[in-house]
Design a protein around this motif. Structure first.
Motif, PDB file in Angstrom:
ATOM      1  N   TYR A 111       0.840  -1.199   0.000  1.00 34.58           N
ATOM      2  CA  TYR A 111       0.000   0.000   0.000  1.00 34.58           C
ATOM      3  C   TYR A 111       0.875   1.249   0.000  1.00 34.58           C
ATOM      4  O   TYR A 111       1.865   1.328   0.747  1.00 34.58           O
ATOM      5  N   HIS A 112       0.502   2.225  -0.844  1.00 34.13           N
ATOM      6  CA  HIS A 112       1.147   3.536  -0.760  1.00 34.13           C
ATOM      7  C   HIS A 112       0.883   4.133   0.617  1.00 34.13           C
ATOM      8  O   HIS A 112      -0.269   4.292   1.016  1.00 34.13           O
ATOM      9  N   SER A 113       1.927   4.492   1.312  1.00 37.85           N
ATOM     10  CA  SER A 113       1.768   5.204   2.576  1.00 37.85           C
ATOM     11  C   SER A 113       1.980   6.691   2.397  1.00 37.85           C
ATOM     12  O   SER A 113       1.584   7.489   3.241  1.00 37.85           O
ATOM     13  N   GLY A 114       2.592   7.071   1.281  1.00 34.87           N
ATOM     14  CA  GLY A 114       2.916   8.474   1.088  1.00 34.87           C
ATOM     15  C   GLY A 114       4.123   8.867   1.910  1.00 34.87           C
ATOM     16  O   GLY A 114       5.000   8.051   2.211  1.00 34.87           O
ATOM     17  N   ALA A 115       4.160  10.115   2.330  1.00 35.09           N
ATOM     18  CA  ALA A 115       5.357  10.661   2.961  1.00 35.09           C
ATOM     19  C   ALA A 115       5.586  10.153   4.375  1.00 35.09           C
ATOM     20  O   ALA A 115       6.706  10.201   4.880  1.00 35.09           O
TER      21      ALA A 115
ATOM     22  N   ALA B 207       4.260   7.211   7.657  1.00 34.36           N
ATOM     23  CA  ALA B 207       3.672   5.896   7.910  1.00 34.36           C
ATOM     24  C   ALA B 207       2.193   6.020   8.266  1.00 34.36           C
ATOM     25  O   ALA B 207       1.751   7.025   8.820  1.00 34.36           O
ATOM     26  N   GLY B 208       1.455   4.947   7.945  1.00 36.12           N
ATOM     27  CA  GLY B 208       0.055   4.882   8.349  1.00 36.12           C
ATOM     28  C   GLY B 208      -0.910   4.771   7.197  1.00 36.12           C
ATOM     29  O   GLY B 208      -1.734   5.663   6.988  1.00 36.12           O
ATOM     30  N   SER B 209      -0.872   3.664   6.432  1.00 37.52           N
ATOM     31  CA  SER B 209      -1.704   3.566   5.232  1.00 37.52           C
ATOM     32  C   SER B 209      -2.653   2.370   5.254  1.00 37.52           C
ATOM     33  O   SER B 209      -2.942   1.783   4.229  1.00 37.52           O
ATOM     34  N   ASP B 210      -3.137   1.982   6.406  1.00 37.03           N
ATOM     35  CA  ASP B 210      -4.235   1.018   6.502  1.00 37.03           C
ATOM     36  C   ASP B 210      -3.853  -0.422   6.174  1.00 37.03           C
ATOM     37  O   ASP B 210      -4.726  -1.230   5.851  1.00 37.03           O
ATOM     38  N   ALA B 211      -2.573  -0.775   6.251  1.00 32.18           N
ATOM     39  CA  ALA B 211      -2.209  -2.159   5.946  1.00 32.18           C
ATOM     40  C   ALA B 211      -2.880  -3.134   6.907  1.00 32.18           C
ATOM     41  O   ALA B 211      -3.325  -4.216   6.505  1.00 32.18           O
ATOM     42  N   GLY B 212      -2.965  -2.757   8.179  1.00 30.09           N
ATOM     43  CA  GLY B 212      -3.585  -3.648   9.148  1.00 30.09           C
ATOM     44  C   GLY B 212      -5.036  -3.931   8.837  1.00 30.09           C
ATOM     45  O   GLY B 212      -5.477  -5.094   8.863  1.00 30.09           O
ATOM     46  N   SER B 213      -5.809  -2.900   8.520  1.00 29.29           N
ATOM     47  CA  SER B 213      -7.216  -3.127   8.198  1.00 29.29           C
ATOM     48  C   SER B 213      -7.357  -3.818   6.852  1.00 29.29           C
ATOM     49  O   SER B 213      -8.313  -4.580   6.628  1.00 29.29           O
ATOM     50  N   GLY B 214      -6.403  -3.592   5.949  1.00 27.57           N
ATOM     51  CA  GLY B 214      -6.425  -4.310   4.677  1.00 27.57           C
ATOM     52  C   GLY B 214      -6.244  -5.806   4.877  1.00 27.57           C
ATOM     53  O   GLY B 214      -6.954  -6.621   4.267  1.00 27.57           O
ATOM     54  N   VAL B 215      -5.311  -6.174   5.750  1.00 32.40           N
ATOM     55  CA  VAL B 215      -5.102  -7.593   6.046  1.00 32.40           C
ATOM     56  C   VAL B 215      -6.354  -8.191   6.679  1.00 32.40           C
ATOM     57  O   VAL B 215      -6.804  -9.288   6.321  1.00 32.40           O
ATOM     58  N   ALA B 216      -6.942  -7.460   7.625  1.00 30.86           N
ATOM     59  CA  ALA B 216      -8.118  -7.974   8.328  1.00 30.86           C
ATOM     60  C   ALA B 216      -9.345  -8.070   7.423  1.00 30.86           C
ATOM     61  O   ALA B 216     -10.260  -8.854   7.703  1.00 30.86           O
TER      62      ALA B 216
END
Length: 756
Positions: free
Chosen positions: A331-335, A337-346
């Motif tokens: 996932y693109h996080s941009g500049a 950290a914090g781009s929803d990888a955890g909720s994407g996995v879930a």
């Protein structure tokens, strides 16, 4: 419509009263962030970086400060130096150092549009002129935009302090991989090797904008005594207070945030961009300061939903039982950290029963604005890939795509990806309702195809505070700390009226400022009707108890000799038996009855359940142009209990419309110079009314037993299935599988005419 139709034992819950904010909004009287003005207010403006990545060598503000009419200039050096602190506010966690440096860059700019300096002046024209007088010397640095490129050997590393979280042992070198999250169990490789049919494909999406109409705006006033006021529109004014106070290193109680109406947020207004800057300018000038983004600034400097590259492997036996699933995504996080990888996995594969699973998500830093929440953050991207692969698997097996989903659908008691069992969920009921709907079996015309996709969002509970009070005339005020972005004022009034058994018109629901109510989490995560509604019910029950207690005292009887009936206290025993006392009679006599009647409920709501949806989409594809027309769309959703069905249907329709836009048109487009090429609604194509048919919303009510009225969150689920539903419909219409979004006419045409 409802499917199945159910009879409710409620007087108010499930009704459709007129929305309390409707008149002011349609007449233009509602006050939004960009509308607010304070006496003596100055106009602020922000200088932004033209480079995607550069070191700030120097900033010279002397000429800007000398311009007549300029009252203050601020840079990142005016903010206090902070220690790293991860704050769990909004719809995710943010390091306060990153928040500070995103509001005003400190030593580096990390994307085109990054804020560098700010001015406050007596007019917007002078403020803009002053920006042109600020001299910034940059040392340009190599930049990287794509997630795979950012992880490649030799790629420019954005932060020398970032070491991939979630990896053991801890890496010894900084990298652009900010976080890695993994869930699963079983033996995926062995199960795939023995599967009768498998799908192994890659899917990709670009970052997209939330599409809110109202730009970010605020007015801040920092008084000489250290007390400050902020007027802004946001999805959480307590989050604004907490983050702003932390950036400025001052006590939270020194800031009072007044929530204004919000002109759309969809997750994009759960953080801050302007408030600390306006505060600093106000402190330096001694006057209130207004800052508002232009539309171009919103696109270049606020956070979009992350784009992604997703690899999916699915396997099933000959009868269609899923035996294995592996999903890996970047996932693109941009500049930052914090781009929803955890909720994407879930959110990837939990809606199916699969014995062998592995889901891995990685957040990747790159020179784009820091990604932020967008309606079911992290779920639509990975769901697009999984539900597209499910369609491909169904065709390989020769099984109806709805039947394949029904055969493998998760139900109560089945394990989630985390291993925990599902509660009372309604995915099976949604699939059954979709299959029974006339849309699924309707005839199609030339060049038309039908697609289906399912999906879910986990929802949330969390902290909420509510005050319910009775006025002297018996009318009820419900004060909450939850901004209303989806009809919560009406829903809160309905639930209070239900508890107190009074007319809906007798209840007024308001959103209180941070000094007038206890802390509430942001309006996001589809939590508000569930969590704040639970607090409303608790507070209203306490008000009912107080009214009964006061009436008993006034009658001179025991508390057990009275009860609440039809909005009044009735004496059930003794000399006063059969007599009734209204709330007005009790509250209007507070001097002698025991004082004002009011109750506060402050809780952290537990017991939330996810919502599930199934969408059916019919497309018509023009083979000569590649244009895709949505000709029919049905969205079926488990809504728990619909407190106000109009709002629920509107949420379902709105989410589906946004998902359709994501599928067909929307994407951030960057040039080779690292600059955004479509920073405005003219070039960033979102659906308008003429692009869409009437979206039919079908409400399946599977109540949540943990809520007094069975509430589940509904606002975010409907954006999850559309991306794959549209892609599957295009494949059905053309025979061509498109795996990269958006599926704009040029891509569709190229797929139809590979010869050129």
């Amino acid at each position: 419509m409802n499917a199945p139709e159910t009879m409710k034992p409620f007087r108010h819950v499930g009704t459709r009263p007129v929305r309390p904010d409707g008149v002011d909004k349609v007449t233009g009287r509602a006050l939004y962030g960009p509308d607010f003005k304070a006496p003596g207010m100055l106009w602020g403006a922000i200088l932004r970086s033209p480079h995607p990545h550069a070191r700030i060598v120097s900033i010279d503000t002397k000429k800007a400060e000398a311009l007549p009419g300029v009252k203050a200039v601020a840079t990142g050096r005016d903010f206090p130096t902070l220690e790293s602190l991860v704050m769990h506010v909004g719809e995710g966690a943010s390091d306060i150092v990153d928040v500070s440096h995103n509001c005003l860059a400190f030593d580096k700019v990390l994307y085109e549009g990054h804020a560098v300096a700010a001015v406050a002046a007596v007019s917007p024209e002078i403020a803009r002129e002053a920006l042109g007088l600020i001299a910034v010397e940059y040392e340009e640095l190599p930049f990287v935009l794509g997630v795979e490129e950012a992880l490649a050997e030799g790629a420019p590393v954005l932060h020398d302090t970032v070491f991939t979280k979630g990896v053991e042992p801890r890496p010894d070198k900084p990298s652009n991989a900010a976080m890695r999250v993994e869930m699963g169990g079983g033996d995926v490789e062995a199960a795939l090797a023995s599967a009768a049919a498998t799908v192994c494909e890659r899917y990709a999406l670009e970052p997209v904008h939330q599409g809110y109409i109202e730009p970010h705006a605020c007015v801040a006033s920092w008084n000489g005594d250290g007390q400050a006021q902020i007027w802004c529109s946001s999805q959480g004014h307590f989050a604004v207070r907490a983050l702003t106070a932390s950036v400025l290193a001052i006590p939270q109680a020194d800031i009072r945030v007044m929530p204004l109406e919000i002109g759309g947020g969809f997750g994009g207004k759960t953080t801050i961009y302007l408030e600390p800057v306006a505060m600093m300018l106000s402190k330096k000038s001694g006057r209130p300061v207004r800052l508002a983004m232009t539309r171009e600034e919103v696109f270049r400097a606020s956070g979009p939903a992350p784009g992604a590259v997703i690899d999916v492997r699915l396997g099933a036996d000959a009868e269609g039982t899923l035996v294995a699933a592996e999903v890996e995504f970047l996932y693109h996080s941009g500049a930052y950290a914090g781009s929803d990888a955890g909720s994407g996995v879930a959110s990837a594969i939990g809606h199916y029963r699969i014995a062998n699973t592995r889901v891995v998500g990685t957040e990747v830093l790159c020179n784009r604005p820091a990604a932020k929440a967008y309606r079911a953050p992290g779920a639509p991207q990975v769901n697009f890939a999984v539900e597209s692969a499910m369609d491909e698997l169904a065709r390989k097996l020769g099984i109806d795509p709805l039947d394949l989903r029904l055969k493998n659908a998760a139900a109560q008691g089945d394990p989630q990806t985390s291993g925990l069992p599902w509660g009372r969920i309604g995915y099976v009921e949604c699939l059954e309702a979709a299959k029974a709907h006339p849309h699924w079996s309707a005839q199609l015309g030339p060049n038309q195809g039908r697609g289906v996709a399912g999906g879910y969002w986990g929802n949330y509970g969390g902290p909420s505070t509510v005050n319910v009070s009775v006025a002297e005339d018996g009318t009820i005020t419900v004060a909450t700390g939850s901004p209303d972005i989806g009809g919560s004022r009406a829903s809160m009034a309905i639930m209070a009226a239900e508890v107190l058994d009074v007319p809906y018109e007798q209840v007024r629901s308001v959103v209180a400022d941070t000094a007038s109510i206890g802390v509430s989490m942001v309006t996001g995560g589809s939590r508000t009707t569930f969590a704040t509604g639970m607090a409303v019910v608790q507070a209203a029950e306490e008000v009912k108890r107080l009214l009964c207690e006061r009436a008993a005292r006034m009658w001179g009887v025991e508390a057990g000799q009275v009860e609440w009936r039809s909005g009044a206290v009735v004496c059930t025993d003794g000399a006063k038996q059969g007599q009734a006392m209204t709330a007005a009679a009790i509250a209007g006599n507070s001097l002698h009855s025991g004082g004002p009647v009011a109750a506060v409920a402050a809780l952290s709501a537990k017991g939330w359940l996810p919502g599930f949806g199934v969408h059916i989409c019919d497309t018509e594809v023009d083979p000569e142009t590649g244009h895709v027309k949505i000709v029919r769309y049905t969205a079926v959703q488990d809504v728990g209990t619909a407190i106000h069905p109009d709002y629920v249907e509107g949420q379902i329709q709105g989410g589906a419309a946004q998902g359709i836009g994501w599928a067909l048109n929307e994407a951030y487009i960057y040039g080779a110079d690292g600059r955004l090429d479509n920073a405005g609604f003219l070039d960033y194509r979102m659906p308008v009314a003429s692009d869409l048919p009437m979206i039919e919303a079908v409400m399946v009510e599977v109540p949540n037993p943990a809520h007094p009225y069975g509430v589940k969150g509904v606002g975010e689920v409907p954006i999850v299935p559309p991306l794959a539903a549209v892609a599957n419909a295009i494949h059905a219409a053309t025979g061509q599988r498109l795996r990269d979004l958006p599926m704009a006419p040029d891509k569709v045409y190229a797929a139809l005419h590979p010869e050129g």
